[in-house]
Design a protein around this motif. Structure first.
Motif, PDB file in Angstrom:
ATOM      1  N   UNK A   3       0.851  -1.191   0.000  1.00 35.49           N
ATOM      2  CA  UNK A   3       0.000   0.000   0.000  1.00 35.49           C
ATOM      3  C   UNK A   3       0.884   1.237   0.000  1.00 35.49           C
ATOM      4  N   UNK A  48      -6.530  32.320   4.128  1.00 35.04           N
ATOM      5  CA  UNK A  48      -7.436  32.553   5.259  1.00 35.04           C
ATOM      6  C   UNK A  48      -6.631  32.899   6.493  1.00 35.04           C
ATOM      7  N   UNK A  49      -6.930  34.049   7.072  1.00 34.16           N
ATOM      8  CA  UNK A  49      -6.239  34.388   8.315  1.00 34.16           C
ATOM      9  C   UNK A  49      -6.640  33.433   9.439  1.00 34.16           C
ATOM     10  N   UNK A  50      -7.910  32.950   9.369  1.00 36.65           N
ATOM     11  CA  UNK A  50      -8.429  32.096  10.444  1.00 36.65           C
ATOM     12  C   UNK A  50      -7.714  30.757  10.545  1.00 36.65           C
ATOM     13  N   UNK A  54      -6.349  26.811  14.068  1.00 35.90           N
ATOM     14  CA  UNK A  54      -6.110  25.363  14.222  1.00 35.90           C
ATOM     15  C   UNK A  54      -4.642  25.084  14.504  1.00 35.90           C
ATOM     16  N   UNK A  57      -3.775  26.025  18.158  1.00 34.59           N
ATOM     17  CA  UNK A  57      -4.303  25.050  19.125  1.00 34.59           C
ATOM     18  C   UNK A  57      -3.559  23.727  19.043  1.00 34.59           C
ATOM     19  N   UNK A  61      -1.630  21.880  21.972  1.00 36.36           N
ATOM     20  CA  UNK A  61      -1.944  20.512  22.424  1.00 36.36           C
ATOM     21  C   UNK A  61      -0.707  19.627  22.380  1.00 36.36           C
TER      22      UNK A  61
ATOM     23  N   UNK B   8      -4.048  21.400  29.778  1.00 36.17           N
ATOM     24  CA  UNK B   8      -4.014  20.369  28.767  1.00 36.17           C
ATOM     25  C   UNK B   8      -5.090  19.318  29.030  1.00 36.17           C
ATOM     26  N   UNK B  12      -8.360  18.637  26.789  1.00 39.59           N
ATOM     27  CA  UNK B  12      -8.575  17.354  26.118  1.00 39.59           C
ATOM     28  C   UNK B  12      -9.864  16.704  26.598  1.00 39.59           C
ATOM     29  N   UNK B  26     -12.502  29.207  22.089  1.00 35.29           N
ATOM     30  CA  UNK B  26     -12.267  29.393  20.658  1.00 35.29           C
ATOM     31  C   UNK B  26     -13.138  30.523  20.127  1.00 35.29           C
ATOM     32  N   UNK B  59     -10.921  36.341   6.928  1.00 31.13           N
ATOM     33  CA  UNK B  59     -10.734  35.365   8.013  1.00 31.13           C
ATOM     34  C   UNK B  59     -10.991  33.922   7.549  1.00 31.13           C
ATOM     35  N   UNK B  60     -11.986  33.746   6.651  1.00 32.76           N
ATOM     36  CA  UNK B  60     -12.302  32.382   6.171  1.00 32.76           C
ATOM     37  C   UNK B  60     -13.573  31.849   6.810  1.00 32.76           C
ATOM     38  N   UNK B  61     -13.872  30.595   6.564  1.00 36.32           N
ATOM     39  CA  UNK B  61     -15.099  29.958   7.034  1.00 36.32           C
ATOM     40  C   UNK B  61     -15.030  29.728   8.545  1.00 36.32           C
ATOM     41  N   UNK B  65     -13.344  26.500  10.564  1.00 36.15           N
ATOM     42  CA  UNK B  65     -12.098  26.766  11.288  1.00 36.15           C
ATOM     43  C   UNK B  65     -12.257  26.439  12.764  1.00 36.15           C
ATOM     44  N   UNK B  68     -11.986  22.726  13.082  1.00 35.18           N
ATOM     45  CA  UNK B  68     -10.585  22.311  12.942  1.00 35.18           C
ATOM     46  C   UNK B  68      -9.810  22.619  14.215  1.00 35.18           C
ATOM     47  N   UNK B  69     -10.108  23.796  14.793  1.00 39.67           N
ATOM     48  CA  UNK B  69      -9.418  24.205  16.011  1.00 39.67           C
ATOM     49  C   UNK B  69      -9.684  23.208  17.135  1.00 39.67           C
ATOM     50  N   UNK B  72      -7.974  19.819  16.927  1.00 42.06           N
ATOM     51  CA  UNK B  72      -6.550  19.661  17.247  1.00 42.06           C
ATOM     52  C   UNK B  72      -6.338  19.150  18.665  1.00 42.06           C
ATOM     53  N   UNK B  73      -7.420  19.132  19.460  1.00 44.33           N
ATOM     54  CA  UNK B  73      -7.283  18.680  20.845  1.00 44.33           C
ATOM     55  C   UNK B  73      -7.611  17.203  21.033  1.00 44.33           C
ATOM     56  N   UNK B 394     -10.379   3.327   1.917  1.00 46.33           N
ATOM     57  CA  UNK B 394      -9.116   3.784   2.472  1.00 46.33           C
ATOM     58  C   UNK B 394      -8.815   3.318   3.884  1.00 46.33           C
ATOM     59  N   UNK B 395      -9.612   2.379   4.431  1.00 45.31           N
ATOM     60  CA  UNK B 395      -9.300   1.881   5.764  1.00 45.31           C
ATOM     61  C   UNK B 395      -8.054   0.999   5.703  1.00 45.31           C
ATOM     62  N   UNK B 396      -7.093   1.249   6.586  1.00 46.10           N
ATOM     63  CA  UNK B 396      -5.883   0.432   6.613  1.00 46.10           C
ATOM     64  C   UNK B 396      -6.190  -0.906   7.269  1.00 46.10           C
ATOM     65  N   UNK B 397      -5.241  -1.826   7.137  1.00 45.54           N
ATOM     66  CA  UNK B 397      -5.432  -3.134   7.727  1.00 45.54           C
ATOM     67  C   UNK B 397      -5.596  -3.044   9.247  1.00 45.54           C
TER      68      UNK B 397
END
Lengths: 114, 884
Positions: A3, A48-50, A54, A57, A61, B8, B12, B26, B59-61, B65, B68-69, B72-73, B394-397
């Motif tokens: 793979x 994107x500044x935003x 991610x 953070x 983490x 932390x 989490x 956030x 800034x974006x969506x 975002x 996504x932020x 990350x935790x 796409x799942x791995x073994x």
């Protein structure tokens, strides 16, 4: 297994991390300030500044940076980020990695440049 | 650093379980950033609305975002696990038939092993519920030349032990006695012990009411105090706290209740009702009474003193005793004192059978795992399409294996919980209906250790039955499509077949062990005890010493009762004995024939002495071989007479010498008697052992305070109890009848442990056989289903039903069964060797048992094969071919 290996995540994301950490090595700063700095020195955040958040953070983490609420220059509450001792070490490693990568790429492309 | 850690963990945890805290953080950050951008654009001269629009664009969506932020935790691994867990539960709910079957199989196996382990835990691992049980020892004597080891001590010896040793913080003597509690006009036999006052600090037991008796209350004459057990106090006195300080009547004497105590000394055989001080009368402390053993000694080692040091000290003490009393402890007798750990002594008896049962449930567990593994692998085959889609996406073994493992973990968790509940139910059932005296079930229950064991077993099981199918499912994923066209790969088929073979082999081992134990049990049960136990009622009579001090009074009462009972309708013969066969302690004595040179002490054998009333041999159907039985004419004023049994006659009067008329001594101190008869030998403790030599004297000439009466009846002996009670009340209304039983019951009780382990192993064998049958059926049914198309084509082309059966079922069914049977028979030869000690008159390789088990297995296998075979043979090719 035959793979294909997943591509190593050494693209723009890695670069962004490095840039954030190199800014923070100059002192604590909030997200907006970091974005400002990045916009001044390069155009990585052109899209994107935003997308800074991610990354911030994630670095937190991973234990490379830490954060707390402080008051910004214009008296608003902002989350300030700061390098941890581990993060400080990581910056030097990342920077030397980067230098090596650049040197290697230079070495490869030099003969090709007209 | 700590603060960092806290943030932390909080972040989490928030990301994983509740996101409110992280959300708020956030949100505020993003709002601040947008606000700053907007402000700056305003300052640059843009109108407010335009500035806000532009800020958002730069800034974006925001929603994405923010996600996504927060992402990350997360702990990626945990997230995956929880997702798999949800899938697992959903999968089990979707295929209920499969789940119920698998969970039931596993739950039975986990339940059985947990129940057995809880018994093992309570009886072997932690048998003494007292602080620091490792410091508790039992002190006893050996007379190796008489093959006597671990004998109890006599009262003067207990005094010596106390005076001459320094290894112990406490030494306590314990003596069993018969206790009769009299309330008003009713008398009742209760279980009790005479114990030294030091037993309470020794065991670390504190009464729940009052305080235990003191050392000075051990003094003879001051000993009329009693401690009641909590259970007895609740049962008999309605848990009345005012009982402490009042007096109750025990053995016709007033005893003051000083305390109520939690249960203690249960390891000595039963749950005791009461404890009185162990006090010795002046008679019991004379030099002659050194030989009168019967005091159990328990001691607690001082901290820092180990068993080896205590043993060395006892060796010295034994040497000094031999110097002080050379007649008592001659060097020839092989006298020594010994200390043994109480834990291993108490646990020792039951350790072996329980270990054997643990091994048996382990085998059962193995079969259950193999069974469920086969079910899972069949499932995995059926789910090949689902898995191939996952892989394509796409799942791995590792992910696929992980998911399958999580499913088996969910399965094991549910089965484990059900199993623990089942074990709990089994234990309650056993507590209510099981043989109480055999296994002290009081301490047995579900505790932390037992639950930990169940969790461990479930985890190991889930890995065992989950890993193999998961791994086979993970291999060759690239061939999934090609493979689904045919009926499974050779590798997977071989795995299924070897699982079947494993189950068959394991069942064969269990069944052969069960068969050998059943055969042994039947043979022991049929073994001749030397007496006829049918229709013999037995009961104990204990005379209070205050009224019956003189031997004449005792024999008067015995004779009066005997003649009254003989006149009761339905009574055939009446006798009595002080130590009844299959009635506990049997005693020991030596024998010397007067006029012969003294036999060397070392070679003297041990005999079982008893005192009996005339009629005893008739009641038990023991044959008088020579001479006569005791008669009414043998009384206190005639010369003492004796009867020996066949075995003793052969030993002491070989070569046809006539024992009748010869005089013997040595049975009791100062007793010389004349042999008047020889009787048949009887077994006294264990039907599986050869009879021991016996010597009988007449209780009419010198009877003790307690006798066991034997009443031979024409009908069911228990129906005569009221009549017997009535006759006794005519003579002495305050004497209780205690320990009413029958000879058949006594003999049967002696087989209780043998019977229980036989029943359990038969149960395990039957469970194993049915699991193996289910497993075999499942595999064949699956194979037939998989090969419907192929079979359809063959039938369409003209194959005969028998050919189809042979092709599809016989090979795949009979091959693993035969293989498993051969492996099982070979393994049984090794396993049964371990059983040898528990077998009676049967070889561990008895061919009839092996043949029977093989036959049973073949029949079961054929039954399991029959249904799928029939389905294959009667397959309609039109239907089968249309299906795909």
């Amino acid at each position: 297994m035959g793979r294909p290996q997943k591509p190593a995540k050494k693209d723009a994301v890695g670069t962004l991390d490095l840039l954030i950490m190199s800014r923070l090595s100059k002192g604590a700063m909030h997200g907006f300030g970091i974005a400002d700095y990045l916009n001044q020195v390069s155009d990585v955040l052109h899209v994107d500044e935003g997308s800074l958040y991610p990354a911030l953070h994630r670095l937190e983490s991973q234990g490379f940076i830490e954060s707390e609420w402080r008051t910004s220059d214009n008296n608003r509450r902002a989350r300030f980020y700061e390098l941890t001792p581990r993060g400080r070490k990581q910056v030097t490693v990342e920077i030397s990695n980067w230098r090596r990568l650049v040197a290697a790429v230079d070495h490869v492309i030099d003969p090709l440049t007209p | 650093m700590i603060r960092q850690l806290w943030i932390d963990v909080r972040a989490r945890a928030a990301a994983l379980f509740g996101r409110r805290w992280l959300d708020a953080r956030a949100d505020e950050e993003l709002r601040f950033h947008l606000g700053m951008l907007e402000q700056r654009l305003c300052e640059a001269g843009l109108p407010r609305a335009e500035a806000r629009r532009l800020a958002r664009r730069r800034f974006g969506n925001v929603t994405r975002l923010r996600e996504l932020t927060l992402d990350s935790w997360r702990y990626a691994v945990m997230e995956t696990f929880f997702r798999d867990l949800r899938y697992g539960v959903r999968f089990l709910l979707r295929s209920r038939g499969f789940s119920v079957t698998a969970i039931a199989i596993l739950a039975v196996a986990i339940g059985a092993s947990t129940a057995i382990f809880s018994a093992f835990d309570a009886l072997v691992l932690r048998p003494l519920p007292y602080p620091d049980p490792g410091q508790l020892v039992r002190i006893s004597e050996n007379f190796t030349r008489f093959e006597i080891t671990g004998m109890q001590v006599s009262p003067p010896e207990l005094d010596d032990l106390r005076a001459m040793t320094r290894s112990y913080s406490h030494i306590a003597g314990i003596r069993q006695g018969l206790f009769t509690l009299t309330v008003g006009e009713t008398a009742e036999g209760v279980s009790g012990l005479g114990v030294s006052a030091s037993i309470f600090p020794l065991l670390g037991v504190t009464p729940i009411l009052g305080s235990p008796f003191r050392t000075d209350e051990e003094e003879f004459g001051k000993h009329h105090v009693v401690v009641l057990s909590e259970g007895f106090w609740r049962r008999r006195f309605g848990a009345d706290p005012a009982i402490v300080g009042t007096s109750i009547e025990i053995n016709r004497e007033k005893y003051r209740v000083v305390a109520v105590s939690p249960p203690m000394l249960g390891f000595l055989g039963t749950a005791w009702d009461l404890w009185v001080p162990l006090s010795f009368s002046p008679n019991e402390r004379t030099p002659a009474s050194r030989g009168a053993k019967g005091v159990e000694v328990i001691a607690r080692l001082k901290t820092g003193v180990d068993l080896a040091a205590a043993t060395r000290e006892l060796t010295n003490v034994g040497g000094r005793l031999a110097e002080l009393h050379p007649a008592m402890y001659s060097a020839m007798s092989g006298f020594s004192l010994q200390a043994e750990g109480l834990v291993s002594r108490v646990a020792g008896n039951i350790r072996e059978p329980l270990l054997f049962l643990l091994a048996a449930v382990g085998v059962l567990m193995l079969i259950a795992c193999a069974n469920v593994a086969n079910l899972l692998i069949a499932r995995a085959s059926a789910r090949r399409k689902e898995i191939s889609v996952r892989v394509a996406l796409g799942a791995g073994r590792a992910r696929v294996v992980g998911q399958l493992m999580t499913e088996s973990l969910v399965l094991a968790a549910v089965a484990g919980a059900t199993g623990v509940a089942l074990a709990y139910a089994l234990l309650r059932l056993f507590e209510r209906y099981g043989p109480r005296d055999l296994v002290p079930v009081d301490g047995v229950g579900i505790n932390g250790w037992v639950v930990a064991f169940a969790i461990g077993v479930s985890l190991v099981a889930s890995v065992l039955f989950g890993l193999i199918p998961a791994l086979t499912a993970g291999t060759g994923l690239s061939h999934v499509l090609a493979e689904s066209a045919r009926g499974g790969t050779a590798g997977r088929r071989r795995f299924r077949e070897s699982m079947v073979a494993l189950q068959v082999a394991a069942s064969v081992v269990l069944l052969i062990c069960a068969g050998l134990l059943v055969q042994s049990f039947l043979r022991v049960q049929r073994a001749d005890p030397g007496f006829d136990a049918t229709n013999v009622l037995t009961f104990d009579l204990r005379l209070p010493v205050s009224q019956y001090a003189e031997p004449e009074r005792r024999s008067g009462l015995y004779e009066a009762l005997r003649s009254r009972l003989r006149s009761v309708a339905g009574v055939v013969a009446v006798g009595a004995v002080d130590r009844i066969p299959f009635g506990g302690i049997q005693g020991g004595a030596t024998l010397h024939v007067v006029g012969r040179p003294m036999e060397q002490r070392g070679t003297q054998p041990m005999l079982r002495p008893s005192r009996i009333l005339p009629g005893y041999f008739e009641a038990l159907g023991v044959r008088v071989l020579r001479g006569r039985s005791f008669a009414a004419s043998d009384a206190t004023d005639t010369p003492p007479v004796a009867i020996i049994d066949e075995a003793a006659a052969e030993r002491f009067f070989p070569d046809g010498e006539d024992p009748i008329g010869r005089q013997i001594t040595g049975v009791e101190p100062g007793l010389t008697s004349t042999i008047v008869g020889v009787v048949g030998s009887v077994k006294r403790r264990d039907l599986a052992l050869e009879p021991e030599m016996s010597v009988y004297h007449s209780a009419a000439q010198a009877g003790g305070l307690s006798m066991t009466f034997t009443v031979k009846t024409a009908t069911d002996p228990l129906t005569l109890v009221p009549a017997i009670r009535h006759e006794l009340a005519q003579i002495d209304p305050l004497l209780p009848l205690t320990r009413i039983s029958t000879m058949e019951q006594r003999v049967s009780d002696s087989l209780a442990r043998r019977r229980l382990s036989m029943q359990l192993i038969v149960f395990f064998g039957a469970a194993a056989l049915s699991l193996a049958a289910i497993g075999l059926y499942g595999v064949l049914a699956y194979v037939v289903n998989q090969r419907r198309r192929e079979v359809g084509i063959r039938v369409a082309l003209g194959a005969q039903p028998m050919q189809v059966v042979h092709l599809v079922v016989a090979r795949q069914g009979l091959f693993p069964v035969t293989l498993g049977m051969i492996a099982g028979l070979l393994a049984s030869i090794a396993a049964a060797r371990l059983l040898t000690a528990g077998l009676f008159e049967i070889s561990p390789t008895d061919p009839s048992v092996y043949a029977m088990v093989a036959g049973l297995l073949v029949l079961t296998a054929l039954a399991a094969i029959a249904i799928p075979a029939r389905r294959a043979a009667t397959l309609d090719p039109v239907v089968a071919l249309r299906e795909e």
